[in-house]
Design a protein around this motif. Structure first.
Motif, short mmCIF file in Angstrom:
data_model
loop_
_atom_site.label_atom_id
_atom_site.label_comp_id
_atom_site.label_asym_id
_atom_site.label_seq_id
_atom_site.Cartn_x
_atom_site.Cartn_y
_atom_site.Cartn_z
N ALA A 168 -7.10 2.47 -2.74
CA ALA A 168 -6.20 3.31 -1.96
C ALA A 168 -4.78 2.77 -1.99
O ALA A 168 -3.81 3.54 -2.06
CB ALA A 168 -6.72 3.40 -0.52
N CYS A 169 -4.63 1.47 -1.95
CA CYS A 169 -3.30 0.86 -1.98
C CYS A 169 -2.61 1.11 -3.32
O CYS A 169 -1.43 1.46 -3.36
CB CYS A 169 -3.42 -0.63 -1.70
N LEU A 170 -3.33 0.93 -4.43
CA LEU A 170 -2.73 1.12 -5.75
C LEU A 170 -2.30 2.56 -5.96
O LEU A 170 -1.21 2.83 -6.49
CB LEU A 170 -3.72 0.69 -6.83
N ARG A 171 -3.11 3.51 -5.53
CA ARG A 171 -2.74 4.92 -5.68
C ARG A 171 -1.60 5.31 -4.75
O ARG A 171 -0.73 6.10 -5.13
CB ARG A 171 -3.97 5.79 -5.44
N SER A 172 -1.61 4.76 -3.55
CA SER A 172 -0.50 5.04 -2.63
C SER A 172 0.80 4.47 -3.18
O SER A 172 1.86 5.10 -3.08
CB SER A 172 -0.80 4.44 -1.26
N CYS A 173 0.73 3.29 -3.75
CA CYS A 173 1.92 2.67 -4.35
C CYS A 173 2.44 3.51 -5.51
O CYS A 173 3.65 3.74 -5.63
CB CYS A 173 1.59 1.25 -4.80
N PHE A 174 1.53 3.99 -6.37
CA PHE A 174 1.96 4.82 -7.50
C PHE A 174 2.58 6.12 -7.00
O PHE A 174 3.61 6.56 -7.53
CB PHE A 174 0.76 5.12 -8.40
N PHE B 68 -3.00 12.74 -5.93
CA PHE B 68 -2.91 11.76 -4.85
C PHE B 68 -2.39 12.42 -3.58
O PHE B 68 -1.68 13.44 -3.65
CB PHE B 68 -1.99 10.60 -5.25
N PRO B 69 -2.70 11.86 -2.42
CA PRO B 69 -2.16 12.41 -1.17
C PRO B 69 -0.64 12.35 -1.15
O PRO B 69 -0.02 11.51 -1.81
CB PRO B 69 -2.78 11.53 -0.09
#
Length: 670
Positions: free
Chosen positions: A422-428, A443-444
């Motif tokens: 979740a952190c890696l996708r949020s960062c991207f 992604f959200p």
């Protein structure tokens, strides 16, 4: 009051000093210390004294060297991993099931109609049919504006040092010999693509001149074309990237995903949920242990990759279920219908169910950790549990709940726990919004941001491709995100068999069709049915925990061991050494104070060169006027002021020599 006396006494002691010099202090230390070596330095002869001095210095250096290594080892905060096996009643994992196809084709066909016509026409030209089979006049005409936003191109690699870009939909394209002539002319005039490495996945080019495909009479040995997706920073720009693929099937799938992402991103969420597979249509049968269940026991979430997904035992609204015993009869049994006949042909090339086992209240990232279950089979999944317990800072850079991670978790809107995925996708996604000005559909979204599409963000695909291939941006996200300190992993043992068998498929399909559609006609077939068995393989669980490889007890014992081995010392010897250091500092302070006082007195003597008069001299000068010296430049004595009379000495009887009892009577009369 006692404290005041103690402080005054300490001040006097400090002012007085230890009462000896550096040399006396050093000799006293060597003579009284318990450390081996210094005593021999002062008690032996000159030769032995030199030898013992050298040995003491050598071994002291070894001690400090070993101490440095030990302290550095302790400060590295290494850990050791230990494995323990336990036995207990365990919580059944959360099970997420999705269809490999995100939407029913019958529901989204009106949105993807022009896209399907474009790819069908492009495939005809890519496959290089005969002139009679080419769809020259397509009715209605193709929407080339949609095509030109993210086009597919052919790269002619006959000359690997100077590859040529060929446009698939060339407006002035002709067949036969004219095509050959046009191709040759275009090949001479157009700018070519710089591609030093033929295996490179992305090729960047500047200006591009369109050209028709290769002639139809080209032999197989001469056909050296690659299909690529052309991505430009904006439409009509020369700043473009060409994503090469070894197979046209990969290129078509990637192109279709990019184009459909732009189209579906403009559809509201409730419409996308409606166009997906509903729980009552997908989940035909459910059994947990000996208790029946149905689609109402599943929690629905929308997953951008797979559409509607359904989670069993997620633990959001109710307590997580426990498994009473290991074995298939105590696990979860599901029968799913994936409706393969309603798949989107160019979007989903794989058919089956996508499923994942994960912890309660955690978001399922099926694209990374999910597995496929094949249609027409019974898939049995035996589960083993591994619990990971990592030590926190400073031993490892992990987090308990993500509160100390600088990246905002966009998946918190699902009320799920923190995970590194979740952190890696949020960062991207945050970088995508910051650099590209819009968010990716997969992604959200952060608050106040819209999804990317070709109309509002023409260069989003180019920006997304550049960002995804950027090692720098990827490393920033890796450095920002942290692993969770406590994690549970599910190891799966998967086995499959054909289901239903040929002998039983008739009655099974009749019953399942009747239960779902209330029809006596068979509406199900082997290509759309999946049976799942998920259970604990055994109740033994493994705990992999970290512990500190070096502790403060280890450090102190190691330091003492080295000191005792090389110098024969102990903690008391260190206290003695500390004492001599304090005394040395004490002597230094007293010497500095004495030096400052001497400097002050020297300055005072420089101001008054004569010695100051004594008290007797001051009294004599006051009573005897003749004792006073004449000052330089004073007035003459005749003109000077008259001196003041001196005070006469007192006339005391105590100064008489004779005692009172021997005096004559006449003296009394007097």
């Amino acid at each position: 009051m006692n404290l005041k006396k103690y402080l005054v006494r300490a001040l006097h002691r400090l002012q007085k000093g230890p009462g000896y010099t550096y040399k006396e202090l050093l000799v006293w230390y060597c003579d009284n210390t318990n450390t081996h070596g210094p005593k021999r330095i002062i008690k032996e002869g000159p030769k032995k004294k030199l030898i013992w001095f050298f040995l003491t210095l050598l071994f002291a250096s070894l001690v400090f060297w070993q101490w440095g290594i030990l302290i550095n080892t302790y400060l590295s905060y290494n850990v050791t991993s230990s494995l323990s096996i336990g036995f207990k009643t365990m919580k059944f994992p959360a099970v997420t099931v999705c269809n490999a196809n995100p939407f029913k084709y019958s529901e989204v066909k009106h949105l993807l109609k022009e896209l399907d016509r474009l790819i069908e026409a492009a495939l005809e030209r890519i496959l290089q049919p005969t002139p009679g089979n080419v769809s020259e006049n397509v009715s209605p005409p193709l929407d080339l504006q949609l095509w030109n936003q993210i086009p597919l191109v052919l790269i002619d690699e006959h000359n690997k040092d100077n590859p040529v870009i060929l446009d698939i939909f060339e407006t002035n394209q002709t067949a036969g010999n004219e095509t050959t002539a046009n191709n040759e002319t275009a090949g001479d005039d157009q700018n070519s693509v710089s591609n030093e490495n033929p295996m490179q996945n992305e090729t960047t080019a500047g200006n591009q001149t369109t050209a028709p495909p290769a002639p139809t009479n080209t032999t197989t040995e001469e056909k050296k074309y690659k299909l690529a997706v052309k991505l430009c920073s904006h439409q009509g720009s020369n700043n473009c990237t060409y994503r090469n693929f070894t197979s046209a099937a990969q290129a078509v799938t990637e192109w279709y995903i990019l184009q459909s992402t732009s189209i579906l991103s403009k559809v509201p969420l409730h419409e996308r949920i409606r166009m997906g597979y509903q729980a009552e249509d997908m989940i035909l049968a459910c059994l947990y242990g000996a208790e029946p269940c149905n689609y109402k026991n599943f929690t629905q979430i929308y997953h951008p990759d797979h559409g509607n997904c359904y989670i069993f035992n997620w633990g959001m609204d109710e307590e997580a279920l426990n498994s009473s015993n290991p074995g298939a009869e105590f696990g979860l049994k599901l029968i799913l219908d994936i409706s393969q006949q309603d798949y989107i042909p160019y979007l989903s090339s794989a058919a089956g169910a996508r499923l994942m086992l994960h912890q309660q209240k955690s978001f399922p990232f099926l694209k990374d950790q999910g597995i496929y279950a094949m249609a027409g089979t019974e898939t049995s999944i035996g589960v083993l549990v591994d619990e990971l317990e990592r030590m926190g800072y400073p031993y490892s850079d992990c987090t308990m709940n993500g509160s100390d991670v600088p990246v905002k978790n966009l998946y918190s809107q699902y009320n799920t726990s923190y995970s590194i995925q979740a952190c890696l996708r949020s960062c991207f996604q945050n970088h995508m919004v910051e650099i590209c000005g819009c968010g990716h559909y997969m992604f959200p979204l952060p608050e106040g941001v819209n999804y990317c599409n070709n109309e509002e963000n023409p260069g989003w695909a180019y920006c997304y491709s550049s960002l995804r291939s950027s090692i720098k941006q990827r490393q920033i996200c890796i450095d920002s995100c942290k692993e969770t300190c406590n994690d549970t992993q599910y190891k799966m043992t998967i086995s499959m068999a054909d289901w239903p068998s040929e002998a039983s498929e008739d009655w099974i399909f009749h019953i399942l069709s009747y239960e779902r559609d209330m029809s006596t006609n068979v509406t199900l077939d082997r290509n759309g049915i999946i049976k799942l068995n998920i259970y604990f393989q055994e109740y033994n669980y493994r705990t992999i925990s970290e512990s500190a490889a070096t502790t403060i007890v280890w450090l102190l014992s190691s330091l003492g061991g080295q000191f005792g081995f090389w110098m024969g010392g102990s903690v008391l010897c260190l206290i003695e050494f500390g004492e001599i250091i304090i005394d040395s500092l004490w002597i230094t302070i007293i010497n500095v104070i004495s030096w400052c006082k001497g400097l002050k007195q020297k300055r005072a003597r420089a101001r008054y060169p004569d010695a100051p008069p004594t008290v007797s001299e001051l009294v004599e000068a006051h009573t005897n006027l003749g004792f006073q010296h004449e000052a330089v430049g004073a007035l003459p004595r005749d003109e000077a002021l008259p001196p003041e009379p001196g005070t006469p000495p007192p006339n005391y009887d105590s100064l008489r020599v004779q005692p009172l009892d021997v005096l004559s009577p006449d003296s009394d009369k007097e």
